[in-house]
Design an enzyme around this catalytic site. Structure first.
Site, PDB file in Angstrom:
ATOM      1  N   ASN A   1      -7.197 -10.176  -5.018  1.00 43.60           N
ATOM      2  CA  ASN A   1      -8.043  -9.347  -4.805  1.00 43.60           C
ATOM      3  C   ASN A   1      -9.775  -9.650  -4.613  1.00 43.60           C
ATOM      4  OD1 ASN A   1      -8.356  -6.344  -4.218  1.00 43.60           O
ATOM      5  ND2 ASN A   1      -7.059  -6.063  -5.404  1.00 43.60           N
TER       6      ASN A   1
ATOM      7  N   HIS B   1      -2.917  -4.888   4.279  1.00 45.72           N
ATOM      8  CA  HIS B   1      -2.222  -5.924   3.952  1.00 45.72           C
ATOM      9  C   HIS B   1      -0.914  -6.615   5.190  1.00 45.72           C
ATOM     10  CE1 HIS B   1      -4.892  -6.283  -0.346  1.00 45.72           C
ATOM     11  NE2 HIS B   1      -4.678  -5.449   0.497  1.00 45.72           N
TER      12      HIS B   1
ATOM     13  N   ASP C   1      -1.726 -10.090  -4.586  1.00 43.71           N
ATOM     14  CA  ASP C   1      -3.100  -9.298  -4.197  1.00 43.71           C
ATOM     15  C   ASP C   1      -4.040  -9.929  -5.680  1.00 43.71           C
ATOM     16  OD1 ASP C   1      -5.272  -8.039  -3.287  1.00 43.71           O
ATOM     17  OD2 ASP C   1      -3.977  -6.519  -2.920  1.00 43.71           O
TER      18      ASP C   1
ATOM     19  N   GLU D   1       1.157  -2.778  -5.239  1.00 43.28           N
ATOM     20  CA  GLU D   1       0.469  -1.573  -5.034  1.00 43.28           C
ATOM     21  C   GLU D   1       2.379  -0.355  -4.607  1.00 43.28           C
ATOM     22  OE1 GLU D   1      -3.508   0.314  -3.347  1.00 43.28           O
ATOM     23  OE2 GLU D   1      -2.694  -1.708  -2.256  1.00 43.28           O
TER      24      GLU D   1
ATOM     25  N   ASN E   1       0.811  -1.086   0.409  1.00 41.95           N
ATOM     26  CA  ASN E   1      -0.277  -0.106  -0.369  1.00 41.95           C
ATOM     27  C   ASN E   1       1.108   1.181   0.061  1.00 41.95           C
ATOM     28  OD1 ASN E   1      -2.396   1.248   0.097  1.00 41.95           O
ATOM     29  ND2 ASN E   1      -2.807   0.603   2.846  1.00 41.95           N
TER      30      ASN E   1
END
Length: 277
Positions: free
Chosen positions: A172, A268, A170, A38, A12
């Site tokens: 998702n 995460h 990820d 990310e 993130n």
């Protein structure tokens, strides 16, 4: 055979992660390969020298050119790959800096940040198209002819079938009801919709193993993402959105897989895989 330790983590924002101690965590962990998603950088050259070249690691990046501060993936590895790939042709896999592939002597590693489909119907369609193209790609890759030599220059066994693939990131989507805290309440929400989960079914049907469930088939309350706004992590109201998959020709090489919920710094947490090569 050597044991490799691999980690995947949606950080993130890699610059925020650096401020929160990412490099200390990386150095203490002594992992062989660390994949991050990310990153939120459009040009890695804006990063610190320590982030680009941590002690003992080479780093490889794929960034979103369409939008600054968005998406992006990277891999830190102690062993330099034979080939690095970030261009997957004129298709969705090459957009938004969501995918990077490294080819090593005996396996191919793909780090992926799958799209989030929650923003709109258009983004859900985009996510489903990404799943479709990705499954087609890994199946084609898996069935490609083997290179003449395997790990360390040793010829492949006559019984070896297909390329060995590890992909992580990820995804998702939470695959099954056991993979999120409130499955019934989220059946109509992106991340647990049947149409999304069906693609994870297809990964497994086509011979890819969810390594966490391979070792922990019935383990509950094991999540990798928590909503920060509601402080859901404190109550462990989460989702398992992050995965390590391997092709079935690596099944006998699996040693362990798990989640690292105590590692902070993102919404995460990291996941890990140990495999013999």
């Amino acid at each position: 055979m050597a044991t490799l330790s691999l980690v995947s983590w949606n950080v993130n924002g890699i610059r925020a992660a650096e401020r929160k101690g990412f490099l200390d965590w990386l150095n203490k962990g002594k992992y062989d390969i660390v994949c991050v998603q990310e990153t939120k950088v459009s040009d890695p050259n804006i990063l610190s020298a320590k982030m680009l070249n941590p002690d003992g690691y080479a780093s490889y990046w794929s960034c979103a050119k369409e939008k600054k501060g968005y998406s992006g993936v990277a891999i830190f590895t102690k062993t330099k790959p034979n080939k690095i790939k970030t261009d997957f042709g004129q298709n969705i896999l090459s957009r938004e800096g969501r995918m990077i592939e490294l080819e090593f002597d005996d396996f191919i590693l793909i780090n992926v940040y799958f799209p989030n489909g929650g923003a709109s119907d258009e983004r859900l369609k985009y996510k489903l198209e990404f799943y479709k193209c990705f499954l087609e790609y890994i199946n084609k890759l898996k069935n490609a002819p083997l290179r003449p030599l395997g790990y360390g220059g040793v010829p492949h066994s006559p019984s070896a079938k297909g390329k060995k693939i590890i992909f992580c990131g990820d995804v998702n989507t939470a695959h099954h009801a056991i993979d999120l805290a409130h499955p019934k309440a989220n059946l109509d929400n992106s991340g647990f919709m049947p149409i999304e989960r069906a693609w994870l079914d297809k990964f497994e049907e086509d011979g890819f193993i969810d390594t966490f469930r391979f070792f922990h088939p019935e383990k509950k309350d094991s999540y990798t993402w928590w909503d920060m706004k509601t402080r859901a992590r404190e109550r462990n109201v989460g989702w398992r959105l992050d995965y390590f998959y391997v092709s079935d020709n690596l099944k006998q090489n699996l040693q362990n897989a798990g989640i690292m919920p105590d590692i902070l710094g993102s919404d995460h947490c990291p996941i890990y895989l140990k495999i013999s090569i």
